[in-house]
Write a protein that holds these residues in place. Sequence first.
Motif, PDB file in Angstrom:
ATOM      1  N   ALA A 392       0.825  -1.211   0.000  1.00  0.00           N
ATOM      2  CA  ALA A 392       0.000   0.000   0.000  1.00  0.00           C
ATOM      3  C   ALA A 392       0.858   1.259   0.000  1.00  0.00           C
ATOM      4  O   ALA A 392       0.514   2.262  -0.619  1.00  0.00           O
ATOM      5  CB  ALA A 392      -0.930  -0.010   1.206  1.00  0.00           C
ATOM      6  N   LYS A 393       1.993   1.161   0.675  1.00  0.00           N
ATOM      7  CA  LYS A 393       2.893   2.325   0.766  1.00  0.00           C
ATOM      8  C   LYS A 393       3.283   2.802  -0.633  1.00  0.00           C
ATOM      9  O   LYS A 393       3.399   3.977  -0.909  1.00  0.00           O
ATOM     10  CB  LYS A 393       4.149   1.891   1.537  1.00  0.00           C
ATOM     11  CG  LYS A 393       4.631   2.941   2.497  1.00  0.00           C
ATOM     12  CD  LYS A 393       5.683   2.419   3.444  1.00  0.00           C
ATOM     13  CE  LYS A 393       7.010   2.158   2.738  1.00  0.00           C
ATOM     14  NZ  LYS A 393       7.958   1.378   3.505  1.00  0.00           N
ATOM     15  N   PHE A 394       3.509   1.854  -1.505  1.00  0.00           N
ATOM     16  CA  PHE A 394       3.945   2.188  -2.867  1.00  0.00           C
ATOM     17  C   PHE A 394       2.780   2.305  -3.852  1.00  0.00           C
ATOM     18  O   PHE A 394       2.841   3.080  -4.798  1.00  0.00           O
ATOM     19  CB  PHE A 394       4.911   1.107  -3.383  1.00  0.00           C
ATOM     20  CG  PHE A 394       6.180   1.039  -2.605  1.00  0.00           C
ATOM     21  CD1 PHE A 394       7.269   1.820  -2.983  1.00  0.00           C
ATOM     22  CD2 PHE A 394       6.282   0.221  -1.484  1.00  0.00           C
ATOM     23  CE1 PHE A 394       8.449   1.762  -2.258  1.00  0.00           C
ATOM     24  CE2 PHE A 394       7.444   0.175  -0.754  1.00  0.00           C
ATOM     25  CZ  PHE A 394       8.538   0.939  -1.135  1.00  0.00           C
ATOM     26  N   LEU A 395       1.766   1.494  -3.646  1.00  0.00           N
ATOM     27  CA  LEU A 395       0.770   1.318  -4.713  1.00  0.00           C
ATOM     28  C   LEU A 395      -0.566   2.010  -4.463  1.00  0.00           C
ATOM     29  O   LEU A 395      -1.327   2.222  -5.406  1.00  0.00           O
ATOM     30  CB  LEU A 395       0.520  -0.176  -4.952  1.00  0.00           C
ATOM     31  CG  LEU A 395       1.792  -1.022  -5.157  1.00  0.00           C
ATOM     32  CD1 LEU A 395       1.415  -2.464  -5.454  1.00  0.00           C
ATOM     33  CD2 LEU A 395       2.658  -0.458  -6.277  1.00  0.00           C
ATOM     34  N   LEU A 423       0.627   3.728 -16.443  1.00  0.00           N
ATOM     35  CA  LEU A 423       1.988   3.183 -16.341  1.00  0.00           C
ATOM     36  C   LEU A 423       2.698   3.585 -15.071  1.00  0.00           C
ATOM     37  O   LEU A 423       3.661   2.940 -14.659  1.00  0.00           O
ATOM     38  CB  LEU A 423       2.808   3.599 -17.564  1.00  0.00           C
ATOM     39  CG  LEU A 423       2.420   2.798 -18.807  1.00  0.00           C
ATOM     40  CD1 LEU A 423       3.131   3.322 -20.016  1.00  0.00           C
ATOM     41  CD2 LEU A 423       2.718   1.308 -18.619  1.00  0.00           C
ATOM     42  N   GLU A 424       2.203   4.631 -14.440  1.00  0.00           N
ATOM     43  CA  GLU A 424       2.793   5.035 -13.167  1.00  0.00           C
ATOM     44  C   GLU A 424       2.620   3.898 -12.143  1.00  0.00           C
ATOM     45  O   GLU A 424       3.476   3.689 -11.286  1.00  0.00           O
ATOM     46  CB  GLU A 424       2.157   6.348 -12.693  1.00  0.00           C
ATOM     47  CG  GLU A 424       2.660   6.886 -11.361  1.00  0.00           C
ATOM     48  CD  GLU A 424       4.180   6.898 -11.187  1.00  0.00           C
ATOM     49  OE1 GLU A 424       4.894   7.133 -12.185  1.00  0.00           O
ATOM     50  OE2 GLU A 424       4.657   6.647 -10.055  1.00  0.00           O
ATOM     51  N   LEU A 425       1.566   3.138 -12.262  1.00  0.00           N
ATOM     52  CA  LEU A 425       1.377   2.004 -11.341  1.00  0.00           C
ATOM     53  C   LEU A 425       2.446   0.932 -11.581  1.00  0.00           C
ATOM     54  O   LEU A 425       2.969   0.346 -10.623  1.00  0.00           O
ATOM     55  CB  LEU A 425      -0.039   1.421 -11.500  1.00  0.00           C
ATOM     56  CG  LEU A 425      -0.342   0.175 -10.654  1.00  0.00           C
ATOM     57  CD1 LEU A 425      -0.113   0.427  -9.162  1.00  0.00           C
ATOM     58  CD2 LEU A 425      -1.786  -0.293 -10.875  1.00  0.00           C
ATOM     59  N   ALA A 426       2.797   0.715 -12.852  1.00  0.00           N
ATOM     60  CA  ALA A 426       3.858  -0.259 -13.134  1.00  0.00           C
ATOM     61  C   ALA A 426       5.183   0.235 -12.557  1.00  0.00           C
ATOM     62  O   ALA A 426       5.925  -0.528 -11.914  1.00  0.00           O
ATOM     63  CB  ALA A 426       3.980  -0.484 -14.640  1.00  0.00           C
ATOM     64  N   ALA A 427       5.468   1.521 -12.756  1.00  0.00           N
ATOM     65  CA  ALA A 427       6.729   2.068 -12.238  1.00  0.00           C
ATOM     66  C   ALA A 427       6.762   1.965 -10.715  1.00  0.00           C
ATOM     67  O   ALA A 427       7.785   1.590 -10.124  1.00  0.00           O
ATOM     68  CB  ALA A 427       6.883   3.520 -12.698  1.00  0.00           C
ATOM     69  N   ALA A 428       5.626   2.273 -10.070  1.00  0.00           N
ATOM     70  CA  ALA A 428       5.572   2.218  -8.602  1.00  0.00           C
ATOM     71  C   ALA A 428       5.764   0.773  -8.120  1.00  0.00           C
ATOM     72  O   ALA A 428       6.397   0.531  -7.083  1.00  0.00           O
ATOM     73  CB  ALA A 428       4.235   2.765  -8.113  1.00  0.00           C
ATOM     74  N   THR A 453       2.490 -11.292   0.427  1.00  0.00           N
ATOM     75  CA  THR A 453       1.724 -10.051   0.302  1.00  0.00           C
ATOM     76  C   THR A 453       2.332  -9.160  -0.780  1.00  0.00           C
ATOM     77  O   THR A 453       1.618  -8.579  -1.600  1.00  0.00           O
ATOM     78  CB  THR A 453       1.708  -9.308   1.662  1.00  0.00           C
ATOM     79  OG1 THR A 453       1.099 -10.186   2.610  1.00  0.00           O
ATOM     80  CG2 THR A 453       0.934  -8.017   1.582  1.00  0.00           C
ATOM     81  N   ILE A 454       3.648  -9.098  -0.786  1.00  0.00           N
ATOM     82  CA  ILE A 454       4.308  -8.250  -1.796  1.00  0.00           C
ATOM     83  C   ILE A 454       4.072  -8.824  -3.200  1.00  0.00           C
ATOM     84  O   ILE A 454       3.718  -8.091  -4.126  1.00  0.00           O
ATOM     85  CB  ILE A 454       5.817  -8.129  -1.497  1.00  0.00           C
ATOM     86  CG1 ILE A 454       6.009  -7.350  -0.202  1.00  0.00           C
ATOM     87  CG2 ILE A 454       6.550  -7.453  -2.653  1.00  0.00           C
ATOM     88  CD1 ILE A 454       7.416  -7.414   0.347  1.00  0.00           C
ATOM     89  N   LEU A 455       4.235 -10.113  -3.344  1.00  0.00           N
ATOM     90  CA  LEU A 455       4.086 -10.691  -4.688  1.00  0.00           C
ATOM     91  C   LEU A 455       2.633 -10.701  -5.144  1.00  0.00           C
ATOM     92  O   LEU A 455       2.347 -10.554  -6.332  1.00  0.00           O
ATOM     93  CB  LEU A 455       4.700 -12.091  -4.748  1.00  0.00           C
ATOM     94  CG  LEU A 455       6.222 -12.093  -4.617  1.00  0.00           C
ATOM     95  CD1 LEU A 455       6.778 -13.505  -4.806  1.00  0.00           C
ATOM     96  CD2 LEU A 455       6.881 -11.138  -5.614  1.00  0.00           C
ATOM     97  N   TYR A 456       1.707 -10.845  -4.197  1.00  0.00           N
ATOM     98  CA  TYR A 456       0.294 -10.690  -4.573  1.00  0.00           C
ATOM     99  C   TYR A 456       0.098  -9.271  -5.105  1.00  0.00           C
ATOM    100  O   TYR A 456      -0.530  -9.056  -6.147  1.00  0.00           O
ATOM    101  CB  TYR A 456      -0.634 -10.937  -3.379  1.00  0.00           C
ATOM    102  CG  TYR A 456      -2.090 -10.726  -3.757  1.00  0.00           C
ATOM    103  CD1 TYR A 456      -2.834 -11.764  -4.308  1.00  0.00           C
ATOM    104  CD2 TYR A 456      -2.711  -9.475  -3.609  1.00  0.00           C
ATOM    105  CE1 TYR A 456      -4.157 -11.573  -4.706  1.00  0.00           C
ATOM    106  CE2 TYR A 456      -4.027  -9.265  -4.007  1.00  0.00           C
ATOM    107  CZ  TYR A 456      -4.737 -10.316  -4.554  1.00  0.00           C
ATOM    108  OH  TYR A 456      -6.043 -10.126  -4.961  1.00  0.00           O
ATOM    109  N   GLY A 457       0.681  -8.321  -4.391  1.00  0.00           N
ATOM    110  CA  GLY A 457       0.565  -6.917  -4.805  1.00  0.00           C
ATOM    111  C   GLY A 457       1.113  -6.694  -6.203  1.00  0.00           C
ATOM    112  O   GLY A 457       0.513  -5.978  -7.016  1.00  0.00           O
ATOM    113  N   CYS A 458       2.239  -7.332  -6.521  1.00  0.00           N
ATOM    114  CA  CYS A 458       2.836  -7.174  -7.860  1.00  0.00           C
ATOM    115  C   CYS A 458       1.887  -7.709  -8.923  1.00  0.00           C
ATOM    116  O   CYS A 458       1.611  -7.051  -9.934  1.00  0.00           O
ATOM    117  CB  CYS A 458       4.158  -7.939  -7.959  1.00  0.00           C
ATOM    118  SG  CYS A 458       5.421  -7.272  -6.888  1.00  0.00           S
TER     119      CYS A 458
END
Length: 520
Positions: A392-395, A423-428, A453-458
């Motif tokens: 969430a911090k990044f996305l 594309l900003e979401l991909a960069a983030a 959690t991180i990989l689910y987020g990706c």
Amino acid sequence: MSETFYITTPIYYVNDAPHIGHSYTTIAADVLARYHRLQGRDVFFLTGTDENASKVAAAAAERGVEPQQHCDEFCAHFRSLWQELNISNDDFIRTTEPRHTRRVQSIVQQLLDRDQIYLGKYEGWYDPGQEEFVTELAAREHDYTSAISGRPLVRYAEPSYFFKLTAWTDRLLGHIQAHPEFIQPTSRRNEVVSKVTAGVEDLCISRSSLDWGVVMPNDPGHRVYVWIDALSNYLTALGLPEIGDEHDGESAKYWPADVHLIGKDILWFHTVYWPCMLMALQVELPRTVFAHGWWTSEGKKMSKSLGNFISREVIAEICRDYSRDVFRYFLLREVPFGQDGDFSRQALKTRYNTELANDLGNLLSRSLKMIGLYFDAAVPSPQARALEGEPAKFLAEPVERIAAETPALMAGCRFSEYLRVVLELAAATNRCIDATGPFRLAKDPAQRERLGTILYGCAEAVRIVLSCLEPFMPEKAAAGLAQLGLSGRDAEPLRERVKWGRLVPGTAVAASGPLFPRRQ
Ligand code: ME8
């Protein structure tokens, strides 16, 4: 019943083969059509060819073929290019089709019946390339050459019918004032308003010296001016007006058009002649006319003799080289819609490598690779399906921006900004991976939940990005989603699909090579 959305391109002259300019308008219209379909709307997307022009007859004569044969051949070039570019038009209208010509005659007859047309004599300048009457003042300004092509204007004098355009211009100005969205971008609206305010003349709508074109219903010695004929296509393709044939009213529910997409050179016809005709016919006006800019090529005006012409063949070569989706993406990403822009191979390669290969393609590959290595190629379970915790911090912000901003960006034809926000979401997400280092976490069993959690987020971020890219790159988006284990069409509207947490943990992913291989 779902909301309708009617989008049109200009109908293209068949005097010559299509090039990048035609592709640009048609791809933009296709993106809008696909986007609105993805939102669950009932879309009608119309394109076609403008065949009754005197320059078409001249091109046929030069080739020594009959005009209709010439039209058939060149119309086929447009149809097949649209197939090659994956254009999803719902109809393709040709102005030599009886469903069109008979309705044009009915439109002109209605104008005659409403006392909107009178017989006079045209004496003045004509720009054959643009099929446009030019005032003495405008002709003098450009030294009696075309403002568009630079070729000499021709002068002619002949009896002609005129449409009482001047009777409608005050009402037109009122409409433009009351509907700021009618002419876009704003700079174009200002241009039209000042030109109309400076004064217009009644419009010559027939030619008596031509033997190609729709015959005036009241006078077989005259042909309908090609722009009256051409603009009418936006109504005739819907089966309007009703004339007692099998097409009557078949798609009438789509009128008024939501957007007429056009190039800046044909703004005047679409924002003055067309609405005044419609007002005279007591037909509702289209909601928006959006005029885009023009492409130069490698820094210069496109020209066959300079060797920088982006012809159909060059487009095919670029599509073979990069894929048609990348060509579509580049045209709409490179230049803010409405402005002029330059096409260059270097710019294409740079944008491809930075945004598609590095940011998006790489994100997909590395996410799938890690899910493969650490979770047996099944989407891991996050600590919570809501966007919380470390990702969430990044996305959270880019995800929120997509939901909040993209609908308005699409409504305003701001394609390049839409793509930037997506594309900003991909960069983030790439930044999230770099900062959290899942490959290090994988070595520590105590970090397993955090890693999941991180990989689910990706994976979830890539799903949202690809979903938003579908209108632009339908094939690449589908291929990417299939790698994420999402191969069936998601029937939910896009506004639901961009919400976080739809990806189901346990979904089997299947990496199958880079989506956008890097170019040297
Ligand atoms: O005008 N860059 O047809 P058309 C971007 N039949 N767009 C360009 C371009 C360029 N270099 N060159 C051309 C007509 N275009 C009429 C339309 S609609 C009722 C009748 C665009 O084949 C141009 O701006 O000459 C225009 O929108 C379109 O190609 C069609 O041009």
